[in-house]
Design an enzyme around this catalytic site. Sequence first.
Site, PDB file in Angstrom:
ATOM      1  N   HIS A  22       5.280   7.984  -3.579  1.00  0.00           N
ATOM      2  CA  HIS A  22       4.910   8.631  -4.855  1.00  0.00           C
ATOM      3  C   HIS A  22       6.148   9.322  -5.408  1.00  0.00           C
ATOM      4  O   HIS A  22       6.423  10.471  -5.093  1.00  0.00           O
ATOM      5  CB  HIS A  22       3.736   9.593  -4.624  1.00  0.00           C
ATOM      6  CG  HIS A  22       2.517   8.858  -4.172  1.00  0.00           C
ATOM      7  ND1 HIS A  22       1.495   8.514  -5.023  1.00  0.00           N
ATOM      8  CD2 HIS A  22       2.192   8.332  -2.967  1.00  0.00           C
ATOM      9  CE1 HIS A  22       0.587   7.819  -4.354  1.00  0.00           C
ATOM     10  NE2 HIS A  22       0.984   7.701  -3.104  1.00  0.00           N
ATOM     11  N   GLU A  32       4.087   6.795   3.516  1.00  0.00           N
ATOM     12  CA  GLU A  32       3.145   6.521   2.419  1.00  0.00           C
ATOM     13  C   GLU A  32       3.275   7.585   1.327  1.00  0.00           C
ATOM     14  O   GLU A  32       3.241   7.270   0.134  1.00  0.00           O
ATOM     15  CB  GLU A  32       1.714   6.448   2.961  1.00  0.00           C
ATOM     16  CG  GLU A  32       1.497   5.236   3.871  1.00  0.00           C
ATOM     17  CD  GLU A  32       0.068   5.105   4.396  1.00  0.00           C
ATOM     18  OE1 GLU A  32      -0.313   3.982   4.741  1.00  0.00           O
ATOM     19  OE2 GLU A  32      -0.663   6.105   4.478  1.00  0.00           O
ATOM     20  N   GLU A  76      13.039  16.354   3.832  1.00  0.00           N
ATOM     21  CA  GLU A  76      12.447  16.115   5.153  1.00  0.00           C
ATOM     22  C   GLU A  76      13.332  16.678   6.247  1.00  0.00           C
ATOM     23  O   GLU A  76      14.563  16.692   6.120  1.00  0.00           O
ATOM     24  CB  GLU A  76      12.294  14.594   5.348  1.00  0.00           C
ATOM     25  CG  GLU A  76      11.621  14.208   6.643  1.00  0.00           C
ATOM     26  CD  GLU A  76      11.284  12.727   6.718  1.00  0.00           C
ATOM     27  OE1 GLU A  76      11.811  11.941   5.906  1.00  0.00           O
ATOM     28  OE2 GLU A  76      10.503  12.370   7.608  1.00  0.00           O
ATOM     29  N   SER A 134      -0.180  14.821 -21.002  1.00  0.00           N
ATOM     30  CA  SER A 134       1.031  15.664 -20.996  1.00  0.00           C
ATOM     31  C   SER A 134       0.750  17.162 -20.842  1.00  0.00           C
ATOM     32  O   SER A 134       1.525  17.857 -20.167  1.00  0.00           O
ATOM     33  CB  SER A 134       1.927  15.367 -22.200  1.00  0.00           C
ATOM     34  OG  SER A 134       1.189  15.378 -23.391  1.00  0.00           O
ATOM     35  N   SER A 160      15.618  16.690   9.214  1.00  0.00           N
ATOM     36  CA  SER A 160      16.580  15.646   9.574  1.00  0.00           C
ATOM     37  C   SER A 160      16.664  15.518  11.082  1.00  0.00           C
ATOM     38  O   SER A 160      16.954  16.499  11.779  1.00  0.00           O
ATOM     39  CB  SER A 160      17.955  16.001   9.016  1.00  0.00           C
ATOM     40  OG  SER A 160      18.910  15.143   9.609  1.00  0.00           O
ATOM     41  N   ARG A 207      18.951  13.906  12.329  1.00  0.00           N
ATOM     42  CA  ARG A 207      20.383  13.894  12.628  1.00  0.00           C
ATOM     43  C   ARG A 207      20.780  15.290  13.092  1.00  0.00           C
ATOM     44  O   ARG A 207      21.658  15.459  13.922  1.00  0.00           O
ATOM     45  CB  ARG A 207      21.216  13.589  11.365  1.00  0.00           C
ATOM     46  CG  ARG A 207      21.024  12.222  10.804  1.00  0.00           C
ATOM     47  CD  ARG A 207      21.997  12.001   9.653  1.00  0.00           C
ATOM     48  NE  ARG A 207      23.369  11.891  10.150  1.00  0.00           N
ATOM     49  CZ  ARG A 207      24.449  12.022   9.384  1.00  0.00           C
ATOM     50  NH1 ARG A 207      24.336  12.285   8.098  1.00  0.00           N
ATOM     51  NH2 ARG A 207      25.660  11.903   9.909  1.00  0.00           N
ATOM     52  N   ASN A 209       4.037  18.074 -10.257  1.00  0.00           N
ATOM     53  CA  ASN A 209       3.088  18.799 -11.115  1.00  0.00           C
ATOM     54  C   ASN A 209       1.658  18.307 -10.900  1.00  0.00           C
ATOM     55  O   ASN A 209       1.417  17.423 -10.062  1.00  0.00           O
ATOM     56  CB  ASN A 209       3.532  18.725 -12.585  1.00  0.00           C
ATOM     57  CG  ASN A 209       3.580  17.299 -13.096  1.00  0.00           C
ATOM     58  OD1 ASN A 209       2.748  16.473 -12.730  1.00  0.00           O
ATOM     59  ND2 ASN A 209       4.565  16.995 -13.929  1.00  0.00           N
ATOM     60  N   ALA A 210       0.729  18.867 -11.670  1.00  0.00           N
ATOM     61  CA  ALA A 210      -0.685  18.530 -11.457  1.00  0.00           C
ATOM     62  C   ALA A 210      -0.964  17.062 -11.756  1.00  0.00           C
ATOM     63  O   ALA A 210      -1.827  16.452 -11.124  1.00  0.00           O
ATOM     64  CB  ALA A 210      -1.567  19.428 -12.338  1.00  0.00           C
ATOM     65  N   ARG A 213      -4.835   8.205  -2.863  1.00  0.00           N
ATOM     66  CA  ARG A 213      -4.770   8.449  -1.419  1.00  0.00           C
ATOM     67  C   ARG A 213      -6.010   9.120  -0.843  1.00  0.00           C
ATOM     68  O   ARG A 213      -6.143   9.172   0.389  1.00  0.00           O
ATOM     69  CB  ARG A 213      -3.521   9.280  -1.089  1.00  0.00           C
ATOM     70  CG  ARG A 213      -2.217   8.601  -1.493  1.00  0.00           C
ATOM     71  CD  ARG A 213      -2.038   7.238  -0.860  1.00  0.00           C
ATOM     72  NE  ARG A 213      -0.693   6.704  -1.085  1.00  0.00           N
ATOM     73  CZ  ARG A 213      -0.229   5.585  -0.561  1.00  0.00           C
ATOM     74  NH1 ARG A 213      -0.988   4.850   0.217  1.00  0.00           N
ATOM     75  NH2 ARG A 213       1.002   5.169  -0.829  1.00  0.00           N
TER      76      ARG A 213
HETATM   77  C1  LIG Z   1      -4.247   1.412  -0.710  1.00  0.00           C
HETATM   78  C2  LIG Z   1      -2.778   1.299  -0.928  1.00  0.00           C
HETATM   79  C3  LIG Z   1      -2.071   0.285  -0.307  1.00  0.00           C
HETATM   80  C4  LIG Z   1      -0.686   0.178  -0.495  1.00  0.00           C
HETATM   81  N1  LIG Z   1      -0.002  -0.815   0.139  1.00  0.00           N
HETATM   82  C5  LIG Z   1       1.339  -0.892   0.001  1.00  0.00           C
HETATM   83  C6  LIG Z   1       2.100  -1.896   0.678  1.00  0.00           C
HETATM   84  O1  LIG Z   1       1.563  -2.718   1.384  1.00  0.00           O
HETATM   85  N2  LIG Z   1       3.445  -1.902   0.528  1.00  0.00           N
HETATM   86  C7  LIG Z   1       4.092  -1.008  -0.282  1.00  0.00           C
HETATM   87  O2  LIG Z   1       5.320  -1.065  -0.403  1.00  0.00           O
HETATM   88  N3  LIG Z   1       3.401  -0.053  -0.947  1.00  0.00           N
HETATM   89  C8  LIG Z   1       2.069   0.023  -0.823  1.00  0.00           C
HETATM   90  N4  LIG Z   1       1.373   0.999  -1.486  1.00  0.00           N
HETATM   91  C9  LIG Z   1       2.109   1.935  -2.329  1.00  0.00           C
HETATM   92  C10 LIG Z   1       1.942   1.612  -3.831  1.00  0.00           C
HETATM   93  O3  LIG Z   1       2.471   0.344  -4.154  1.00  0.00           O
HETATM   94  C11 LIG Z   1       2.639   2.691  -4.671  1.00  0.00           C
HETATM   95  O4  LIG Z   1       4.017   2.639  -4.451  1.00  0.00           O
HETATM   96  C12 LIG Z   1       2.162   4.087  -4.305  1.00  0.00           C
HETATM   97  O5  LIG Z   1       0.767   4.120  -4.242  1.00  0.00           O
HETATM   98  C13 LIG Z   1       2.657   5.085  -5.337  1.00  0.00           C
HETATM   99  O6  LIG Z   1       1.860   4.922  -6.477  1.00  0.00           O
HETATM  100  P1  LIG Z   1       2.451   4.989  -7.927  1.00  0.00           P
HETATM  101  O7  LIG Z   1       3.364   3.827  -8.147  1.00  0.00           O
HETATM  102  O8  LIG Z   1       1.293   5.147  -8.827  1.00  0.00           O
HETATM  103  O9  LIG Z   1       3.298   6.354  -7.853  1.00  0.00           O
HETATM  104  P2  LIG Z   1       4.669   6.702  -8.521  1.00  0.00           P
HETATM  105  O10 LIG Z   1       5.754   5.804  -8.023  1.00  0.00           O
HETATM  106  O11 LIG Z   1       4.839   8.147  -8.343  1.00  0.00           O
HETATM  107  O12 LIG Z   1       4.462   6.320 -10.036  1.00  0.00           O
HETATM  108  C14 LIG Z   1       3.569   7.028 -10.889  1.00  0.00           C
HETATM  109  C15 LIG Z   1       3.281   6.137 -12.079  1.00  0.00           C
HETATM  110  O13 LIG Z   1       4.483   5.933 -12.814  1.00  0.00           O
HETATM  111  C16 LIG Z   1       4.513   4.586 -13.289  1.00  0.00           C
HETATM  112  N5  LIG Z   1       5.655   3.876 -12.679  1.00  0.00           N
HETATM  113  C17 LIG Z   1       6.219   4.136 -11.486  1.00  0.00           C
HETATM  114  N6  LIG Z   1       7.238   3.317 -11.242  1.00  0.00           N
HETATM  115  C18 LIG Z   1       7.300   2.503 -12.298  1.00  0.00           C
HETATM  116  C19 LIG Z   1       8.140   1.415 -12.614  1.00  0.00           C
HETATM  117  N7  LIG Z   1       9.107   1.011 -11.834  1.00  0.00           N
HETATM  118  N8  LIG Z   1       7.922   0.792 -13.777  1.00  0.00           N
HETATM  119  C20 LIG Z   1       6.945   1.181 -14.616  1.00  0.00           C
HETATM  120  N9  LIG Z   1       6.102   2.203 -14.370  1.00  0.00           N
HETATM  121  C21 LIG Z   1       6.288   2.858 -13.221  1.00  0.00           C
HETATM  122  C22 LIG Z   1       3.203   3.928 -12.909  1.00  0.00           C
HETATM  123  O14 LIG Z   1       2.266   4.102 -13.935  1.00  0.00           O
HETATM  124  C23 LIG Z   1       2.791   4.737 -11.716  1.00  0.00           C
HETATM  125  O15 LIG Z   1       1.397   4.715 -11.462  1.00  0.00           O
HETATM  126  C24 LIG Z   1      -0.003   1.108  -1.317  1.00  0.00           C
HETATM  127  C25 LIG Z   1      -0.736   2.134  -1.936  1.00  0.00           C
HETATM  128  C26 LIG Z   1      -2.101   2.231  -1.749  1.00  0.00           C
HETATM  129  C27 LIG Z   1      -2.844   3.358  -2.422  1.00  0.00           C
END
Ligand SMILES: Cc1cc2nc3c(=O)[nH]c(=O)nc-3n(C[C@H](O)[C@H](O)[C@H](O)COP(=O)(O)OP(=O)(O)OC[C@H]3O[C@@H](n4cnc5c(N)ncnc54)[C@H](O)[C@@H]3O)c2cc1C
Length: 241
Positions: free
Chosen positions: A95, A91, A103, A71, A105, A107, A191-192, A202
């Site tokens: 996050h 991709e 982004e 935190s 647009s 449109r 944030n960081a 990534r």
């Molecule tokens: C190598 C690679 C391959 C991938 N392939 C695919 C693919 O084929 N298809 C696809 O759709 N995506 C794919 N992704 C995307 C991946 O599933 C994640 O959506 C993306 O990397 C974002 O990561 P994150 O969930 O950690 O980030 P964020 O969504 O920003 O979440 C940050 C953190 O918050 C928590 N969190 C987020 N959402 C929830 C939730 N709903 N419930 C509980 N905790 C949560 C988790 O701890 C998470 O790590 C890929 C990612 C990577 C790195």
Amino acid sequence: LNRDESFPNRKRIVLPPHGSVELVDYYGDDLGVVNAARVSFNKESKWEPGKVLNEKDKGLINYLFKNDHPSPIRHNGFTWRIKAPIFVVREIQKHVIATAMNEVSLRYSEAEEEFYVPDISNVRTQVGKPGAYSYQKLDENDAASGLAYLRESYDASWASYEKLLKLGWAKEQARMVLPVGVYSTIIFSGNANCALNFFALRSAPDAQREIQLYSQAMEDIFRMIMPETYSAWESNGRKKL
Ligand SMILES: Cc1cc2nc3c(=O)[nH]c(=O)nc-3n(C[C@H](O)[C@H](O)[C@H](O)COP(=O)(O)OP(=O)(O)OC[C@H]3O[C@@H](n4cnc5c(N)ncnc54)[C@H](O)[C@@H]3O)c2cc1C
């Protein structure tokens, strides 16, 4: 922290052929991390001369990463302007937690005739099974033939896009013919903690090479703004927080 002094020539990193990463704004620094942690004891640290942290404060940042205490790393913000092919933007868009994204647009503004074409040395073939793929450099002849098809396909898409616009189609519909290799521009903030989580996933070798380059460029800039935080995250295994 004076932004222009801290990274005079590195604020914007170009990613050929048409991409870039730019830190357009930020707030916060390593001392902010330290003091967010020190408030637990109602204490506050100061910079040492030369705007560096003392050894105790560096140790405290290291402690935070070592003990899964993220935190204090969240009292800051980074705003990036990123120009990338749409498939990379998609991709980045995954996050979502504590981030914000806007982004260009298509449109409201016309697309630009800028398409991602990989360098011939970066044309890959996928080998292995689902879940255990690896990527190898494709034979140069096959890479070169494919690049010609790619350009042909981009040219055809662009010609169709222009024809639709000429016929009077709205930009929001004409864009349907554009491929995911066309460039888009986004503003992406977080944030960081968000930044380090993003780098953890990534910049990793299993991420698609194209997004790795964006992530690594962002890391290069981030490291200049929060060197001690970055270094503690690295030495504790570059983990998601
Ligand atoms: C190598 C690679 C391959 C991938 N392939 C695919 C693919 O084929 N298809 C696809 O759709 N995506 C794919 N992704 C995307 C991946 O599933 C994640 O959506 C993306 O990397 C974002 O990561 P994150 O969930 O950690 O980030 P964020 O969504 O920003 O979440 C940050 C953190 O918050 C928590 N969190 C987020 N959402 C929830 C939730 N709903 N419930 C509980 N905790 C949560 C988790 O701890 C998470 O790590 C890929 C990612 C990577 C790195």
